[in-house]
Write a protein that holds these residues in place. Structure first.
Motif, PDB file in Angstrom:
ATOM      1  N   PRO A 194       0.800  -1.226   0.000  1.00  0.00           N
ATOM      2  CA  PRO A 194       0.000   0.000   0.000  1.00  0.00           C
ATOM      3  C   PRO A 194       0.834   1.279   0.000  1.00  0.00           C
ATOM      4  N   GLN A 195       2.005   1.264   0.672  1.00  0.00           N
ATOM      5  CA  GLN A 195       2.742   2.522   0.755  1.00  0.00           C
ATOM      6  C   GLN A 195       3.302   2.990  -0.574  1.00  0.00           C
ATOM      7  N   SER A 196       3.219   2.141  -1.623  1.00  0.00           N
ATOM      8  CA  SER A 196       3.729   2.629  -2.903  1.00  0.00           C
ATOM      9  C   SER A 196       2.702   3.476  -3.656  1.00  0.00           C
ATOM     10  N   HIS A 197       1.455   3.570  -3.138  1.00  0.00           N
ATOM     11  CA  HIS A 197       0.411   4.248  -3.923  1.00  0.00           C
ATOM     12  C   HIS A 197       0.740   5.702  -4.220  1.00  0.00           C
ATOM     13  N   TRP A 198       1.346   6.367  -3.240  1.00  0.00           N
ATOM     14  CA  TRP A 198       1.607   7.796  -3.411  1.00  0.00           C
ATOM     15  C   TRP A 198       2.760   8.023  -4.402  1.00  0.00           C
ATOM     16  N   TYR A 199       3.817   7.191  -4.271  1.00  0.00           N
ATOM     17  CA  TYR A 199       4.962   7.327  -5.182  1.00  0.00           C
ATOM     18  C   TYR A 199       4.527   7.117  -6.628  1.00  0.00           C
ATOM     19  N   GLU A 200       3.638   6.153  -6.818  1.00  0.00           N
ATOM     20  CA  GLU A 200       3.240   5.831  -8.202  1.00  0.00           C
ATOM     21  C   GLU A 200       2.475   6.988  -8.846  1.00  0.00           C
TER      22      GLU A 200
END
Ligand code: SF4
Ligand code: SF4
Lengths: 493, 263
Positions: free
Chosen positions: A71-77
């Motif tokens: 889930p923590q990759s959502h913002w980077y993507e």
């Protein structure tokens, strides 16, 4: 710190990253790209104090999103989509993050080479709509009521209860990362520091550590101590400001105004040390720009002791007020599980059971010799964040004393050549007052900075605010918000 | 009972601190504190030196060789007060300016040159007449937050801008002045314009901080962050990165005079 570079195929990332996050000490640092031809995943090992950059070639303009499994990759993507034009497939809520409607779809600022035809159409943005009987929306911002950075909050509410908060940022996207590749490295520090000046000391330090790691040189021990001093002074000033803000949002104005006065005393420490209330332009690659006079160091020490005494009584009056404590307890809770899933950092993470403080793991300042003592708890509510902040504040003031007691002699500035070494990756990881701050720098064959990526602690923590306010009262939003102390400019860059 | 004890303790603590508000108004910065640069009569070496010009991170300095003397030209509207030029200059032509009375109502007056005397802003004396001593300001932040924090600090017990009748308001509809901080990047163009349009005439715009004046280190990039001018008409410029709370208070008092003159 040097960064290992590893080639990993795009599709292998999900499993490798999941395994890494399950390991003790494994952390996701950030996800970005260099020029739009690849994805770079910076992974950290806090036990060993190391970092490696996974480079994954992307053919074309799309790749498979990691957000549903990590889930923590959502913002980077979302950010990578805006800046490099790489679109994550099956992202659960893909929206533009930094580039808003006024930008045409063909503006892809950090992509080099062939640009995907976006046409002249302007970018679109759609809010999440919450439907149902009696559900209504409260839109707030981008310009806020007080003296605050801009951002848009959309609350979907039922009665007084917040069902969903959508946070829209990017209003102060100034193009810092691109500008950092356009200037000589000697001038870069002024831009790096202007990204989010309320964390100026931390930004200057992360920048300096990254550049030094590219040169493969470490500063003197005296410089390291002075750098820790700037960082702790900044932490003291900002923690006091945040505690004052929280007291103000509860309506406890005697504490709020006392904190405002004490914050002035903390800024005066920085002014004595560096000539500037925000300690601007003091820490630089190679050390610090000038050595402070023994007289001002002595003054800092006596004033810090006085500040500590003063704070003890104000904090005691704050916490012995039952009404104030009641407003903070059981409000804005973030569970330990969600805190881990979203990779929360800083006070927000430590108040939800994540015992991570970059000062303990990654070399910056003199923390190998000073023990910052990590303050943490598992409650995860506003009160927990207040308590962690108070413990840290007390420890930082002790650290200021220890630093000045033990300050080694010697020079405090090294010089470097005008040209950066070619094809290097350097990283600076610093515990800013908001948490883990990362500056990741790549140089090309000519020794120019080809990519400068910054990850502010707030990038991890903005999501936590949306989680924390869910099912809470609308009226408690300001309090929850303050307890996270989030940066807009550090996120937007 | 506990409640009463707490309140008494709190009150006696506050009383024990006495009056912390400074009685001086916009005094010079203390020894060792960095302000903006200023120019002296000491002769500049000229283009053979030009170390300041090369070092300046925002290209705010130009050295022009003239017949007899070299002219040093600094645009304070571009200066981020980094202190490099004052520490490099071998002839002490550029020195630290401790003054906090730095605001100007004309953009050109922020440009200082060795060949021209500086434009003195002069003294300020509150508003005009007993009914014109207040000012409601609306702050639109578009920068790094340090300028905002210094506006916030201007309202703290030490600087206390409210004693001069300045209040920060939550709507442009009842604001006399619009304070803009930061370089106004593209996503803020429209919100800033809308905010200005919502204000009643006569209205003032104050560009606070180097970013708001010229875009500072951000100007001429893809985000079109070139300052407030061009989006809204600026009446008053407050240089600094960020300006000191005393500089902000001085500027707000200048703004009151401008307002009195206009209305
Ligand atoms: S103090 Fe101002 S003019 Fe001087 S070098 Fe720094 S930015 Fe340039
Ligand atoms: S002028 Fe300086 S302090 Fe103000 S917003 Fe710009 S960078 Fe930040």
């Amino acid at each position: 710190m040097k960064v290992d570079s590893v080639e990993i195929s795009v599709d292998a990332r999900a499993n490798k990253l999941r395994a890494l996050l399950n390991d003790d000490g494994g952390r996701l640092g950030l996800i970005t790209s260099i020029d739009g031809q690849q994805l770079v995943t910076l992974v950290l090992n806090t036990t060993a104090g190391t970092a490696s950059a996974w480079t994954s070639r992307v053919d074309g303009d799309t790749y498979h999103s990691l957000s549903t499994v990590i889930p923590q990759s959502h913002w980077y993507e979302r950010t990578v989509w805006d800046l490099f034009g790489l679109k994550p497939k099956s992202h659960p809520r893909l929206k533009h993050n930094l580039l808003h409607e006024p930008y045409s779809a063909s503006v892809i600022p950090l992509r080099t080479g062939a640009i995907a035809p976006g046409g002249d159409n302007h970018r679109q943005y759609h809010h999440l709509e919450v439907k149902g009987d009696g559900v209504y929306e409260i839109p707030v911002g981008p310009i806020h009521a007080g003296i605050i950075e801009p951002g848009h909050f959309r609350f979907s509410c039922l009665g007084e209860i917040i069902l969903n908060l959508e946070i829209r940022l990017g209003y102060v996207h100034r193009g810092i990362e691109k500008r950092l590749t356009e200037v000589s490295w000697r001038k870069a520090r002024f831009i790096a520091e202007s990204a989010a000046s309320d964390s100026g000391a931390a930004y200057a330090l992360a920048h300096a550590v990254a550049i030094e790691s590219i040169f493969g040189v470490e500063p003197s021990l005296r410089a390291d101590y002075l750098r820790s001093l700037t960082l702790e002074i900044e932490r003291v000033a900002m923690h006091i400001a945040d505690l004052g803000g929280i007291a103000g949002d509860i309506g406890f104005l005697a504490i709020a105004s006392s904190m405002a006065r004490l914050r002035g005393d903390a800024l005066a420490l920085g002014e004595l040390l560096t000539g500037s209330r925000f300690q601007r332009f003091f820490v630089c690659p190679g050390g610090v720009v000038h050595d402070p006079s023994p007289k001002s160091l002595l003054q800092i020490r006596t004033r810090a002791i006085k500040l500590r005494k003063d704070l003890v009584s104000v904090i005691d009056m704050f916490l012995s007020n039952q009404v104030a404590c009641d407003r903070m307890q059981r409000v804005g809770r973030v569970s330990n599980k969600l805190a881990a899933d979203f990779g929360l950092v800083g006070v927000a993470g430590r108040a939800s059971g994540i015992k991570y403080d970059a000062r303990m793991h990654f070399h910056h300042g003199a923390y190998l010799e000073l023990n910052p003592k990590v303050a943490w708890t598992e409650q995860g509510d506003v009160f927990a964040r207040v308590r962690v902040r108070i413990d840290e504040l007390a420890r930082s003031l002790e650290l200021i004393d220890e630093i000045l007691e033990r300050l080694p002699s010697g020079s405090s500035l090294l010089d470097f050549p005008d040209r950066l070494p070619s094809n290097q990756i350097g990283v600076g990881i610093v515990e800013a007052h908001r948490g883990e701050l990362i500056h990741l720098v790549f140089t090309n064959a000519e020794g120019h900075v080809s990519r400068y990526a910054i990850k502010d602690p707030s990038v991890n923590n903005w999501t936590a605010l949306a989680i924390a306010v869910r099912n809470n009262l609308v009226a408690d939003f300001p309090l929850c918000n303050k307890s996270f102390s989030l940066s807009y400019s550090g996120h937007d860059l | 009972m506990i409640y009463e004890v707490n309140v008494i303790r709190l009150l006696s603590y506050l009383v024990s601190k006495g009056v912390v508000t400074s009685s001086q108004l916009s005094p010079p910065l203390q020894e060792g504190v960095r302000g903006l640069p200023s120019l002296t009569n000491s002769d500049c070496i000229g283009i053979e030196c030009a170390q300041c010009e090369q070092a300046c991170p925002t290209s705010a300095i130009q050295i022009e060789q003239q017949a007899e003397h070299a002219n040093v030209r600094i645009d304070l509207g571009n200066c981020i007060a980094c202190g490099l030029c004052t520490s490099i200059c071998p002839t002490a032509t550029i020195v630290n300016n401790p003054s906090t009375r730095t605001a100007q109502s004309e953009r050109e007056h922020l440009i200082i040159q060795t060949s021209l005397p500086p434009v003195n802003t002069g003294a300020v004396s509150g508003g005009g007449g007993i009914f014109r001593r207040s000012m409601a300001v609306r702050v639109v932040s578009t920068g790094c937050s340090a300028c905002d924090l210094e506006i916030g600090a201007s309202g703290n017990p030490i600087f206390d801008m409210e004693r001069f009748g300045v209040s920060v308001v939550a709507s442009p509809r009842f604001a006399d002045a619009l304070v803009v901080t930061g370089p106004v990047p593209k996503a803020m163009h429209e919100p800033l314009r809308t905010c200005y349009e919502a204000m009643a005439d006569p209205r003032l715009v104050i560009a606070l901080g180097t970013c708001a004046i010229s875009g500072g280190v951000h100007k001429n990039g893809y985000t079109e962050a070139n300052g407030a001018n061009g989006i809204v008409p600026v009446d008053l410029y407050v240089p600094g990165c960020p300006p000191h709370p005393w500089s902000i208070l001085f500027a707000l008092q200048m703004a009151m005079q401008l307002k009195a003159r206009r209305s």
